[in-house]
Scaffold this active site. Structure first.
Site, PDB file in Angstrom:
ATOM      1  N   GLU A 253     -50.677   3.416   9.834  1.00 59.39           N
ATOM      2  CA  GLU A 253     -50.097   4.426  10.723  1.00 59.39           C
ATOM      3  C   GLU A 253     -49.136   3.846  11.765  1.00 59.39           C
ATOM      4  O   GLU A 253     -49.303   4.061  12.974  1.00 59.39           O
ATOM      5  CB  GLU A 253     -51.230   5.233  11.385  1.00 59.39           C
ATOM      6  CG  GLU A 253     -52.136   5.864  10.328  1.00 59.39           C
ATOM      7  CD  GLU A 253     -53.281   6.699  10.919  1.00 59.39           C
ATOM      8  OE1 GLU A 253     -53.510   6.643  12.135  1.00 59.39           O
ATOM      9  OE2 GLU A 253     -53.932   7.414  10.138  1.00 59.39           O
TER      10      GLU A 253
ATOM     11  N   GLU B 233     -55.893   8.401   0.693  1.00 61.43           N
ATOM     12  CA  GLU B 233     -56.939   9.137   1.422  1.00 61.43           C
ATOM     13  C   GLU B 233     -56.882  10.634   1.111  1.00 61.43           C
ATOM     14  O   GLU B 233     -56.971  11.471   2.003  1.00 61.43           O
ATOM     15  CB  GLU B 233     -56.783   8.910   2.936  1.00 61.43           C
ATOM     16  CG  GLU B 233     -56.697   7.439   3.315  1.00 61.43           C
ATOM     17  CD  GLU B 233     -56.672   7.161   4.814  1.00 61.43           C
ATOM     18  OE1 GLU B 233     -56.914   8.105   5.598  1.00 61.43           O
ATOM     19  OE2 GLU B 233     -56.421   6.008   5.184  1.00 61.43           O
TER      20      GLU B 233
HETATM   21  C1  XIL Z   1     -61.700   7.816   9.529  1.00 57.99           C
HETATM   22  C2  XIL Z   1     -63.089   7.815   8.958  1.00 57.99           C
HETATM   23  O1  XIL Z   1     -63.141   8.619   7.827  1.00 57.99           O
HETATM   24  C3  XIL Z   1     -64.045   8.314  10.004  1.00 57.99           C
HETATM   25  O2  XIL Z   1     -65.378   8.261   9.533  1.00 57.99           O
HETATM   26  C4  XIL Z   1     -63.885   7.527  11.281  1.00 57.99           C
HETATM   27  O3  XIL Z   1     -64.628   8.111  12.279  1.00 57.99           O
HETATM   28  C5  XIL Z   1     -62.463   7.504  11.739  1.00 57.99           C
HETATM   29  O4  XIL Z   1     -61.641   7.039  10.696  1.00 57.99           O
HETATM   30  N1  XIL Z   1     -56.729   7.899   8.587  1.00 57.99           N
HETATM   31  C6  XIL Z   1     -57.206   6.654   8.270  1.00 57.99           C
HETATM   32  C7  XIL Z   1     -58.646   6.454   8.067  1.00 57.99           C
HETATM   33  O5  XIL Z   1     -56.413   5.742   8.058  1.00 57.99           O
HETATM   34  O6  XIL Z   1     -59.048   5.126   8.340  1.00 57.99           O
HETATM   35  C8  XIL Z   1     -59.449   7.441   8.886  1.00 57.99           C
HETATM   36  O7  XIL Z   1     -60.819   7.265   8.582  1.00 57.99           O
HETATM   37  C9  XIL Z   1     -58.996   8.848   8.591  1.00 57.99           C
HETATM   38  C10 XIL Z   1     -57.550   9.022   8.964  1.00 57.99           C
END
Ligand code: XIL
Length: 355
Positions: free
Chosen positions: A158, A265
Site C-alpha cells: 500500500e 486479497e
Molecule cells: C488485515 C487482516 O485481515 C486483519 O485480520 C488485520 O486485523 C488487519 O490486516 N490489506 C492488507 C492486509 O494488505 O494485510 C489486511 O489484512 C487487509 C487489508
C-alpha cells in the site's frame, strides 16, 4: 434469512434437502463441490491465521480447496518486533510449520507497510544510522530466516495514498526517503532470498483509475532505479457495485509491465445492508459476477504471469471486513459460515475449469 445451496442440484432440490438429516446436509458440499485447487494449475491461495486454524472443520475446508496460504497477521512487522528491538518469530514459525506439515505454498506478507510501525522503530532517531541499520537488519533477518521456504513476499504494501493522488507518507518514507525506502527494501529482500518472488501490493486499483496510474508510474520508476520487483499484487477488495469491466481493464493495465500478477486479497463486499435494499439474491448474483470477472481476467493472463489467486478469508465469518465499523454483517467470501459453497464459489469454479 439467506438461502444456502451447496450445488446446483441442491438449488433445485432445496425443498427435499430441508427434510434431510443435518449430518447429511453438512456432508453434501464436501461430496459435490470440486476443490477449487483441482480446477486449475494456477496456485489457489487463501489468507489464514493460527487462531482460525485451531478449528479442524475450518482447516479441512481450507486444505481441500487451496494450495497456497498467506498469513493474515503472523509475519507482519508488529508481531515480529519487540519493543526492545529483538525479533520474535514464534507466530511466524508456527505458521510456517502448519504450511510445511500440509505441503502448502506460503506467500508471506508484509515486510514494509505504513500500518505497521513498531514502537521500537518509532522510538529511534529516524535520521540516524541506527534507524537505517535496524531497517536493513529487519529485512535481511526476516527474509533470510524463511529463505527457500516461502514462494514470495509482499515487500512493500500500500505505497500509494488512499485516494491515489500521491505516494503515502509513513515512518519509512519520512525517515528513509519517499521512494528510497522501497528501493532499499527490494534490495535487501533480494539479497536475503534471491529466489523469492518479490511483490509490490496495492488496493483499489480497479475502482480508482487515478490510483492505478500513480501506482504503475511508481513501479516503473522503481524498476528504472534497479529495484528487483518481480510481481504486482492487486489486493482486489472489490464490492458488488464495481462497474462491469473494471477488473478486466485493470488486469490488462497491470499485466502490461510483464511482471507476475498476484490477485492477493480477493473478496467481494456486499456493502452495508442498512443502505441498500436490494434482495440478498440479487446481491449474491452481483457478487458472483464480480468474482467471475476477476477470475476470468486472471485466467486470461499468460501462464507465466499467473503467480496466484488468493481469497482474503475462507468463510464469511472469517472476513477482516467484519472488524470494520458498519461492516459487521458483510458476507464477501466464497463459503457460508457453515462451510457450504456460495453462488460466488460456483461462479469461480466455472471460470477456473474453462481453459
Ligand atoms: C488485515 C487482516 O485481515 C486483519 O485480520 C488485520 O486485523 C488487519 O490486516 N490489506 C492488507 C492486509 O494488505 O494485510 C489486511 O489484512 C487487509 C487489508
Amino acid at each position: 434469512m439467506i438461502k444456502k445451496f451447496s450445488s446446483r442440484r441442491d438449488f433445485f432440490g432445496a425443498a427435499l434437502s430441508l427434510a434431510a438429516a443435518p449430518a447429511a446436509l453438512a456432508d453434501a458440499p464436501r461430496r459435490d463441490a470440486p476443490p477449487l485447487k483441482s480446477l486449475t494449475n494456477a496456485p489457489m491461495g487463501c489468507s489464514t491465521n493460527l487462531v482460525a486454524l485451531k478449528d479442524p472443520a475450518y482447516a479441512a475446508l481450507l486444505l481441500r480447496n487451496f494450495s497456497q496460504v498467506t498469513p493474515e497477521y503472523e509475519m507482519k512487522m508488529n508481531p515480529i518486533t519487540h519493543t526492545d528491538g529483538r525479533l520474535n518469530f514464534t507466530l511466524a514459525d508456527n505458521f510456517m510449520g502448519f504450511a510445511r506439515q500440509n505441503r502448502l505454498r506460503v506467500h508471506a506478507t508484509t515486510l514494509v507497510w505504513y500500518k505497521h510501525q513498531p514502537p521500537y522503530f518509532m522510538g529511534l532517531d529516524g535520521k540516524g544510522q541506527v534507524f537505517a541499520d535496524a531497517y536493513r537488519n529487519y529485512l535481511l533477518t526476516v527474509v533470510g530466516r524463511y529463505r527457500g521456504q516461502v514462494v514470495g513476499w509482499d515487500v512493500v504494501n500500500e505505497p500509494v495514498w488512499t485516494d491515489g493522488t500521491r505516494l503515502r507518507d509513513s515512518l519509512w518514507s519520512s525517515n528513509l526517503g519517499a521512494e528510497d525506502y522501497m528501493v532499499l527494501a527490494f534490495e535487501y529482500a533480494k539479497q536475503a532470498d534471491p529466489n523469492a518472488v518479490l511483490f509490490i501490493n496495492e488496493f483499489d486499483l480497479e475502482r480508482l483509475p487515478r490510483k492505478r496510474a500513480t501506482f504503475l508510474n511508481l513501479v516503473e520508476r522503481l524498476l528504472k532505479r534497479g529495484a528487483k520487483i518481480d510481481g504486482i499484487g492487486t489486493q482486489s477488495h472489490v464490492n458488488i457495485n464495481l462497474p462491469q469491466g473494471a477488473s478486466t481493464l485493470t488486469m490488462r493495465d497491470l499485466a502490461a509491465l510483464g511482471l507476475k500478477i498476484h490477485v492477493s486479497e480477493l473478496d467481494v463486499s456486499l456493502g452495508r445492508a442498512d443502505r441498500d435494499n436490494r434482495s440478498m439474491d440479487d446481491k449474491l448474483k452481483l457478487q458472483s459476477a464480480k468474482a467471475w470477472e476477476v477470475v476470468d481476467a486472471f485466467m486470461n493472463l499468460p501462464a507465466s504471469q499467473r503467480y496466484a489467486l488468493t481469497m482474503w478469508g475462507l468463510m464469511d465469518k472469517n472476513t477482516w471486513l467484519r472488524q470494520l465499523p458498519g461492516r459487521e454483517h458483510d458476507e464477501p467470501l466464497a463459503f457460508y459460515d457453515d462451510g457450504q459453497p456460495k453462488p460466488m464459489f460456483w461462479a469461480m469454479a466455472d471460470r477456473l475449469k474453462t481453459r
